[in-house]
Design a protein around this motif. Structure first.
Motif, PDB file in Angstrom:
ATOM      1  N   HIS A  30       0.807  -1.218   0.000  1.00 44.75           N
ATOM      2  CA  HIS A  30       0.000   0.000   0.000  1.00 44.75           C
ATOM      3  C   HIS A  30       0.843   1.272   0.000  1.00 44.75           C
ATOM      4  N   ASN A  31       2.099   1.204   0.407  1.00 46.79           N
ATOM      5  CA  ASN A  31       2.943   2.400   0.393  1.00 46.79           C
ATOM      6  C   ASN A  31       3.139   2.934  -1.027  1.00 46.79           C
ATOM      7  N   PHE A  32       3.143   2.046  -2.009  1.00 46.09           N
ATOM      8  CA  PHE A  32       3.260   2.482  -3.401  1.00 46.09           C
ATOM      9  C   PHE A  32       2.055   3.349  -3.770  1.00 46.09           C
ATOM     10  N   SER A  33       0.859   2.883  -3.426  1.00 49.75           N
ATOM     11  CA  SER A  33      -0.357   3.657  -3.712  1.00 49.75           C
ATOM     12  C   SER A  33      -0.378   4.966  -2.947  1.00 49.75           C
ATOM     13  N   GLU A  37      -0.770   8.640  -4.635  1.00 51.52           N
ATOM     14  CA  GLU A  37      -1.836   9.578  -4.248  1.00 51.52           C
ATOM     15  C   GLU A  37      -1.272  10.907  -3.754  1.00 51.52           C
ATOM     16  N   GLU A  38      -0.217  10.863  -2.976  1.00 49.53           N
ATOM     17  CA  GLU A  38       0.411  12.103  -2.493  1.00 49.53           C
ATOM     18  C   GLU A  38       0.949  12.923  -3.663  1.00 49.53           C
ATOM     19  N   ILE A  39       1.597  12.264  -4.597  1.00 50.84           N
ATOM     20  CA  ILE A  39       2.129  12.974  -5.768  1.00 50.84           C
ATOM     21  C   ILE A  39       0.993  13.570  -6.584  1.00 50.84           C
ATOM     22  N   SER A  66       9.229  13.022 -16.187  1.00 50.47           N
ATOM     23  CA  SER A  66       8.980  14.180 -17.050  1.00 50.47           C
ATOM     24  C   SER A  66       8.456  13.750 -18.414  1.00 50.47           C
ATOM     25  N   SER A  67       9.012  12.672 -18.957  1.00 49.20           N
ATOM     26  CA  SER A  67       8.576  12.182 -20.270  1.00 49.20           C
ATOM     27  C   SER A  67       7.138  11.690 -20.256  1.00 49.20           C
ATOM     28  N   THR A  68       6.668  11.267 -19.089  1.00 53.91           N
ATOM     29  CA  THR A  68       5.308  10.716 -19.003  1.00 53.91           C
ATOM     30  C   THR A  68       4.316  11.718 -18.410  1.00 53.91           C
ATOM     31  N   GLY A  69       4.708  12.984 -18.331  1.00 49.71           N
ATOM     32  CA  GLY A  69       3.762  14.028 -17.950  1.00 49.71           C
ATOM     33  C   GLY A  69       3.768  14.435 -16.493  1.00 49.71           C
ATOM     34  N   ALA A 171       2.207   4.336 -13.487  1.00 48.32           N
ATOM     35  CA  ALA A 171       0.990   4.415 -12.660  1.00 48.32           C
ATOM     36  C   ALA A 171       0.454   5.839 -12.637  1.00 48.32           C
ATOM     37  N   LEU A 172       1.332   6.814 -12.512  1.00 46.75           N
ATOM     38  CA  LEU A 172       0.905   8.217 -12.528  1.00 46.75           C
ATOM     39  C   LEU A 172       0.349   8.597 -13.894  1.00 46.75           C
ATOM     40  N   LEU A 173       1.027   8.172 -14.955  1.00 42.95           N
ATOM     41  CA  LEU A 173       0.563   8.455 -16.317  1.00 42.95           C
ATOM     42  C   LEU A 173      -0.835   7.889 -16.551  1.00 42.95           C
ATOM     43  N   ARG A 174      -1.051   6.655 -16.131  1.00 40.19           N
ATOM     44  CA  ARG A 174      -2.364   6.016 -16.343  1.00 40.19           C
ATOM     45  C   ARG A 174      -3.452   6.762 -15.579  1.00 40.19           C
TER      46      ARG A 174
END
Length: 183
Positions: A30-33, A37-39, A66-69, A171-174
């Motif tokens: 869950h630390n990954f999620s 979420e924080e980011i 940066s490449s993925t937004g 994950a952030l990009l999606r």
């Protein structure tokens, strides 16, 4: 002198590194999620920090983010100690890479990062390391054996950290792509 079979050696290395990434995938929690979420909630940039080989990984992950937004930049831990901390704001999220979790340059940065008020996350090997304990959220790569036969050269640990950074970027990009489709 014994002749080394290069292909056997290469396959051994690749298998050890592949197993490290597989183990990381199986143990991701869950630390990954929480970090995602924080980011996603933050209004600032993602700052990656590291020193040594972990610094090279942090620099590559920043470029991928940066490449993925996800706006990001890398700060070398030593440079941060000599003035580059001025580039970090309260709105930013800082992602620290340190396999040992005991990099003195990084440890000495954490109080200043906390004073700024930004969120500080870490990617380390041991969860009981100084860096893991002093950051807001830690993810362990779970790597405690390198592919290097002397167990010295960062191999499995850097591969796992790199894969984890790529997983974070995607994950952030999606999430950002899904949010864009909903608006």
């Amino acid at each position: 002198m014994k002749k080394i079979n290069h292909i056997t050696s290469a396959k051994r290395t690749l298998n050890i590194e592949a197993n490290a990434v597989k183990k990381l995938s199986e143990n991701l929690d869950h630390n990954f999620s929480k970090i995602c979420e924080e980011i996603l909630r933050s209004k600032g940039k993602i700052i990656t920090i590291g020193v040594g080989k972990s610094g090279h990984i942090a620099q590559k992950i920043s470029a991928t983010l940066s490449s993925t937004g996800s706006p990001s930049y890398f700060i070398h831990a030593t440079e941060a100690l000599h003035g580059d901390m001025g580039m970090i704001s309260k709105a930013d999220c800082v992602l620290v890479f340190s396999h040992s979790g005991e990099s003195k340059e990084v440890i000495s940065l954490i109080p200043s990062l906390k004073d700024i008020g930004c969120k500080v996350f870490s990617v380390t090997g041991p969860t009981q390391s100084t860096i893991a304990k002093r950051t807001d959220i830690n993810i362990s790569t779970g790597v405690f054996k390198e592919a290097c036969p002397l167990d010295l050269a960062p191999t499995s640990s850097t591969t796992a950290a790199l894969a984890l950074g790529d997983a974070l970027a995607i994950a952030l990009l999606r999430t950002l792509a899904d949010r864009a489709r909903l608006t």
